[in-house]
Design a protein around this motif. Structure first.
Motif, PDB file in Angstrom:
ATOM      1  N   UNK A 137       0.828  -1.208   0.000  1.00  0.00           N
ATOM      2  CA  UNK A 137       0.000   0.000   0.000  1.00  0.00           C
ATOM      3  C   UNK A 137       0.861   1.257   0.000  1.00  0.00           C
ATOM      4  N   UNK A 138       1.897   1.263   0.820  1.00  0.00           N
ATOM      5  CA  UNK A 138       2.745   2.447   0.921  1.00  0.00           C
ATOM      6  C   UNK A 138       3.470   2.733  -0.389  1.00  0.00           C
ATOM      7  N   UNK A 139       3.805   1.693  -1.124  1.00  0.00           N
ATOM      8  CA  UNK A 139       4.484   1.889  -2.402  1.00  0.00           C
ATOM      9  C   UNK A 139       3.572   2.521  -3.442  1.00  0.00           C
ATOM     10  N   UNK A 140       2.272   2.337  -3.289  1.00  0.00           N
ATOM     11  CA  UNK A 140       1.339   2.891  -4.281  1.00  0.00           C
ATOM     12  C   UNK A 140       0.937   4.330  -3.962  1.00  0.00           C
ATOM     13  N   UNK A 141       1.250   4.808  -2.769  1.00  0.00           N
ATOM     14  CA  UNK A 141       0.796   6.152  -2.383  1.00  0.00           C
ATOM     15  C   UNK A 141       1.966   7.095  -2.101  1.00  0.00           C
ATOM     16  N   UNK A 142       3.103   6.842  -2.737  1.00  0.00           N
ATOM     17  CA  UNK A 142       4.263   7.716  -2.538  1.00  0.00           C
ATOM     18  C   UNK A 142       3.942   9.140  -2.974  1.00  0.00           C
ATOM     19  N   UNK A 143       3.318   9.293  -4.148  1.00  0.00           N
ATOM     20  CA  UNK A 143       3.014  10.631  -4.644  1.00  0.00           C
ATOM     21  C   UNK A 143       2.019  11.378  -3.743  1.00  0.00           C
ATOM     22  N   UNK A 144       0.898  10.744  -3.336  1.00  0.00           N
ATOM     23  CA  UNK A 144       0.006  11.436  -2.393  1.00  0.00           C
ATOM     24  C   UNK A 144       0.693  11.810  -1.083  1.00  0.00           C
ATOM     25  N   UNK A 145       1.552  10.940  -0.592  1.00  0.00           N
ATOM     26  CA  UNK A 145       2.275  11.259   0.641  1.00  0.00           C
ATOM     27  C   UNK A 145       3.251  12.411   0.414  1.00  0.00           C
ATOM     28  N   UNK A 146       3.815  12.485  -0.779  1.00  0.00           N
ATOM     29  CA  UNK A 146       4.675  13.620  -1.105  1.00  0.00           C
ATOM     30  C   UNK A 146       3.896  14.925  -1.118  1.00  0.00           C
ATOM     31  N   UNK A 147       2.678  14.872  -1.652  1.00  0.00           N
ATOM     32  CA  UNK A 147       1.820  16.064  -1.646  1.00  0.00           C
ATOM     33  C   UNK A 147       1.475  16.479  -0.224  1.00  0.00           C
ATOM     34  N   UNK A 148       1.256  15.489   0.635  1.00  0.00           N
ATOM     35  CA  UNK A 148       0.961  15.789   2.040  1.00  0.00           C
ATOM     36  C   UNK A 148       2.188  16.402   2.719  1.00  0.00           C
ATOM     37  N   UNK A 149       3.379  15.948   2.326  1.00  0.00           N
ATOM     38  CA  UNK A 149       4.610  16.519   2.880  1.00  0.00           C
ATOM     39  C   UNK A 149       4.711  18.003   2.524  1.00  0.00           C
ATOM     40  N   UNK A 150       4.399  18.343   1.285  1.00  0.00           N
ATOM     41  CA  UNK A 150       4.433  19.748   0.869  1.00  0.00           C
ATOM     42  C   UNK A 150       3.342  20.533   1.593  1.00  0.00           C
ATOM     43  N   UNK A 151       2.185  19.925   1.757  1.00  0.00           N
ATOM     44  CA  UNK A 151       1.093  20.566   2.498  1.00  0.00           C
ATOM     45  C   UNK A 151       1.511  20.827   3.947  1.00  0.00           C
ATOM     46  N   UNK A 152       2.226  19.880   4.528  1.00  0.00           N
ATOM     47  CA  UNK A 152       2.716  20.041   5.900  1.00  0.00           C
ATOM     48  C   UNK A 152       3.695  21.209   5.985  1.00  0.00           C
TER      49      UNK A 152
END
Length: 214
Positions: A137-152
Motif C-alpha cells: 500500500x505504501x508503495x502505491x501512495x508515494x506521490x500522495x504522501x509527497x503532496x501531504x509533505x508539501x502541504x505540511x
C-alpha cells in the motif's frame, strides 16, 4: 536587496526552524496516519468508527483553530509544553488525518486476494496488514504522501500565529524593522518554493524506485 543580506541570520534561523518543524510533523503524521488507516480497515466496528471520527473531526476544523486551542487551552488544564513542541504535535495530528486517508486508499488498492492468502497461511489481521498489505500500500501512495509533505511544509507557516518564529514569522519580524514587504516576503516565498521542490524531487525519486510493475 540589502535588506535581505542584512538579515540573513534571521532568515536562516527561521528556515531551519521551518525544516525541523516540518520533518517532526511529517514523522508524527506518518505514524498517526498509519495507525488510523489500520483502524479504518479493521474488522472491529468500534475501531473503524473511532478512526472515521478522528479523520472527520480533524479534517473539518481548521489547523489554526487546533493550534490556538492547544497553545492557549492546554495550559488551562495543566498540560504545559513549549510552543515549538505543541505546534509540532498539533500539526502532526492534523496532517495524520490526511495521511490516514492516503494510506487507506493504498490499502484498498491492494488486491483482496493478498490479504486472503495471508490469512490462509495463518497470519492474524495485524500480521497480514503489517507484513503483506501495508508494504504494498505504501508503495502505491508515494506521490500522495509527497503532496501531504508539501502541504505540511506550508501549514507550518500557521505556527507563526501562536508565537513560533519559523520562516514566516522571521520574515514578518524583519518587515516590521525594515518596512520592505515585497523583497522580504518574496524571499520567504522563494525559500518555501525551494523546499517544496526538494520534497517533489525526493518524492519523484522514491516513486520511480518503489514503483510496482503490474
Amino acid at each position: 536587496m540589502n535588506v535581505i543580506t542584512d538579515h540573513l541570520g534571521e532568515f536562516g534561523d527561521g528556515l531551519l526552524l521551518t525544516v525541523e518543524l516540518t520533518l517532526l510533523a511529517l514523522a508524527g503524521a506518518l505514524a498517526t496516519g498509519t495507525a488510523v488507516a489500520a483502524m479504518r480497515v479493521s474488522p472491529v466496528r468500534v475501531l473503524r468508527a473511532a478512526g472515521m471520527a478522528y479523520v472527520e473531526v480533524l479534517q473539518n476544523i481548521p489547523l489554526l483553530v487546533w493550534l490556538v486551542i492547544a497553545v492557549f487551552g492546554l495550559p488551562e488544564i495543566g498540560v504545559i509544553a513549549g510552543l515549538f513542541t505543541t505546534s509540532a504535535v498539533v500539526i502532526a495530528l492534523y496532517q495524520g488525518a490526511y495521511t490516514a486517508e492516503a494510506i487507506r486508499s493504498g490499502i484498498n488498492a491492494v488486491p483482496a486476494g493478498q490479504g486472503e492468502a495471508a490469512r490462509a497461511l495463518g497470519l492474524t489481521f495485524v500480521q497480514s496488514l503489517r507484513l503483506v498489505v501495508l508494504p504494498q500500500a505504501l508503495r502505491t501512495v508515494v506521490q500522495p504522501l509527497g503532496n501531504i509533505a508539501i502541504m505540511t511544509l506550508m501549514n507550518t507557516a500557521l505556527a507563526a500565529a501562536v508565537g513560533v518564529v519559523e520562516l514566516t514569522a522571521a520574515a514578518n519580524r524583519v518587515n516590521l524593522a525594515e518596512a520592505q514587504p515585497i523583497w522580504i516576503f518574496v524571499t520567504a516565498g522563494l525559500a518555501y518554493m525551494a523546499l517544496s521542490a526538494v520534497f517533489g524531487l525526493v518524492t519523484g525519486g522514491l516513486e520511480r524506485k518503489l514503483a510496482i510493475l503490474r
